[in-house]
Design an enzyme around this catalytic site. Structure first.
Site, PDB file in Angstrom:
ATOM      1  N   GLN A   1     -74.017-129.434 -32.325  1.00  0.00           N
ATOM      2  CA  GLN A   1     -74.145-130.835 -31.863  1.00  0.00           C
ATOM      3  C   GLN A   1     -73.867-131.062 -30.107  1.00  0.00           C
ATOM      4  O   GLN A   1     -74.928-131.597 -29.344  1.00  0.00           O
ATOM      5  CB  GLN A   1     -73.034-131.551 -32.236  1.00  0.00           C
ATOM      6  CG  GLN A   1     -72.782-133.140 -31.495  1.00  0.00           C
ATOM      7  CD  GLN A   1     -71.799-133.812 -32.082  1.00  0.00           C
ATOM      8  OE1 GLN A   1     -72.015-134.576 -33.292  1.00  0.00           O
ATOM      9  NE2 GLN A   1     -70.683-134.187 -31.495  1.00  0.00           N
TER      10      GLN A   1
ATOM     11  N   HIS B   1     -57.101-137.622 -33.296  1.00  0.00           N
ATOM     12  CA  HIS B   1     -55.965-136.507 -33.297  1.00  0.00           C
ATOM     13  C   HIS B   1     -56.030-135.894 -32.127  1.00  0.00           C
ATOM     14  O   HIS B   1     -56.658-136.208 -31.022  1.00  0.00           O
ATOM     15  CB  HIS B   1     -56.435-135.674 -34.404  1.00  0.00           C
ATOM     16  CG  HIS B   1     -57.787-135.090 -34.455  1.00  0.00           C
ATOM     17  ND1 HIS B   1     -58.147-134.184 -33.565  1.00  0.00           N
ATOM     18  CD2 HIS B   1     -58.816-135.152 -35.284  1.00  0.00           C
ATOM     19  CE1 HIS B   1     -59.438-134.085 -33.770  1.00  0.00           C
ATOM     20  NE2 HIS B   1     -59.990-134.547 -34.860  1.00  0.00           N
TER      21      HIS B   1
ATOM     22  N   HIS C   1     -59.121-134.945 -30.139  1.00  0.00           N
ATOM     23  CA  HIS C   1     -59.823-136.082 -29.351  1.00  0.00           C
ATOM     24  C   HIS C   1     -59.055-136.396 -28.062  1.00  0.00           C
ATOM     25  O   HIS C   1     -59.659-136.680 -27.023  1.00  0.00           O
ATOM     26  CB  HIS C   1     -59.888-137.138 -30.154  1.00  0.00           C
ATOM     27  CG  HIS C   1     -60.610-137.220 -31.558  1.00  0.00           C
ATOM     28  ND1 HIS C   1     -59.942-137.326 -32.672  1.00  0.00           N
ATOM     29  CD2 HIS C   1     -62.118-137.141 -31.753  1.00  0.00           C
ATOM     30  CE1 HIS C   1     -61.045-137.528 -33.691  1.00  0.00           C
ATOM     31  NE2 HIS C   1     -61.971-137.351 -32.962  1.00  0.00           N
TER      32      HIS C   1
ATOM     33  N   MET D   1     -65.771-140.718 -33.782  1.00  0.00           N
ATOM     34  CA  MET D   1     -65.613-141.767 -34.705  1.00  0.00           C
ATOM     35  C   MET D   1     -64.361-142.141 -35.425  1.00  0.00           C
ATOM     36  O   MET D   1     -64.099-142.614 -36.320  1.00  0.00           O
ATOM     37  CB  MET D   1     -66.306-140.937 -35.951  1.00  0.00           C
ATOM     38  CG  MET D   1     -67.821-140.586 -35.685  1.00  0.00           C
ATOM     39  SD  MET D   1     -68.836-140.540 -37.067  1.00  0.00           S
ATOM     40  CE  MET D   1     -67.920-138.870 -37.857  1.00  0.00           C
ATOM     41  N   GLY D   2     -63.286-142.146 -34.383  1.00  0.00           N
ATOM     42  CA  GLY D   2     -62.033-142.467 -34.493  1.00  0.00           C
ATOM     43  C   GLY D   2     -61.146-141.630 -35.498  1.00  0.00           C
ATOM     44  O   GLY D   2     -61.564-140.582 -35.634  1.00  0.00           O
TER      45      GLY D   2
END
Ligand code: AMP
Length: 301
Positions: free
Chosen positions: A174, A34, A37, A30-31
């Site tokens: 998730q 950091h 990611h 989702m941008g």
């Protein structure tokens, strides 16, 4: 690095790669990227090799946010994200728009009720729902969250056509749900789960850490303290009643003035089935409000 914003262009690129035998690796985000990611991006490059292609999607998916959640406020910094991806050798950053992903209106404002979807059913009306692993923990606190996640991840898989997709252990439930969905629906790709990256004081890296101002940042380390408490208990006593450990975690969270425990659970790591006795190998997950910011974390004990 190519920045792709349209669905047709993404599918065209992915098909062309497939025709020429390129291995495609994918990191959905989702941008507000950091180091956590970027560790997934590096893992993806390792998996597809130099000749392979790495795609990062940046899409703040409206349908996985609940009616009263922080969708419109969610931190966004595309320029910085592009820079980070370029430096890491990403081949394509895919940033689709809401209008193409969910034709019709998507509501960015707070909705009136939990039943009110963020998309307009006249323009979009198909969802993918995992019905077992998504019932507990995050699924209890955020009833429509995983439906949004499985739906958007399915759409993204159909657009990027990856051979391998990398998810973070940071969102343990998730990842378990995505693995289950991929197995159940026979998606022809491999799911990799990469470890959680943490700050020096143990706080799991998260885009939402940006919300933590002043003393809230310090208080946020309570999630890591809870994990350490559980680890120490299990190490010393080998088996310990989950109910007692939950009470101890609740007490520890209550020591911080702005912290409120949403849930803590002890469970089998793959099936997510709760356990009554916590032993080495049990998995733990918790969600804590620090002020208005809801943080999650998890770890193997
Ligand atoms: P998000 O942008 O929060 O949706 O996260 C995108 C992906 O990055 C998900 O697979 C997350 O599990 C993963 N991720 C988020 N934070 C971390 C972290 N601290 N370490 C490793 N992976 C992470």
């Amino acid at each position: 690095m190519r920045i792709v914003t349209s669905i047709a262009a993404m599918q065209r690129q992915a098909r062309q790669w497939q025709r020429t035998g390129k291995c495609i690796g994918f990191v959905p985000t989702m941008g507000c990227l950091h180091a956590g990611h970027m560790s997934l991006v590096r893992e993806t490059r390792k998996r597809v090799g130099k000749a392979g292609k790495v795609v990062v999607s940046i899409y703040v998916n409206p349908t996985q946010f609940g009616p009263k959640e922080d969708f419109s406020k969610y931190p966004r910094d595309l320029k910085r994200d592009f820079k980070l991806c370029r430096a890491e050798g990403v081949d394509v950053v895919f940033t689709p728009g809401d209008k193409e992903m969910y034709p019709g209106e998507t509501r960015s404002r707070q909705c009136e009720s939990a039943d009110e979807p963020r998309f307009d059913k006249r323009g979009y009306s198909t969802c993918v729902v995992e019905e077992k692993l998504s019932q507990s923990m995050e699924g209890t606190s955020r009833p429509t969250h995983f439906r949004g996640v499985t739906t958007v991840v399915t759409k993204l898989f159909n657009l990027v056509l990856p051979d391998v997709a990398v998810f973070g252990a940071k969102d343990w439930q998730q990842a378990a749900i995505i693995k289950r969905m991929v197995a159940d629906l026979n998606f022809p790709l491999k799911i990799i789960v990469a470890p959680t990256l943490r700050e020096r004081d143990g706080l799991a890296m998260s885009s939402r850490n940006k919300y933590l101002e002043g003393d809230l940042r310090r208080q946020a380390t309570v999630l890591w303290c809870c994990i350490q408490l559980a680890r120490a208990t299990v190490k010393k006593l080998k088996a310990f009643p989950a109910a007692k450990l939950k009470a101890a975690v609740k007490k520890l969270v209550a020591c911080e003035p702005d912290a409120r425990l949403d849930y803590v659970e002890f469970f089998e790591p793959d099936t997510l089935s709760p356990v009554s006795k916590v032993t080495p190998g049990t998995h733990m997950a918790l969600a804590v409000f620090i002020g208005k910011t809801r943080l999650i974390d998890n770890a193997r004990l």
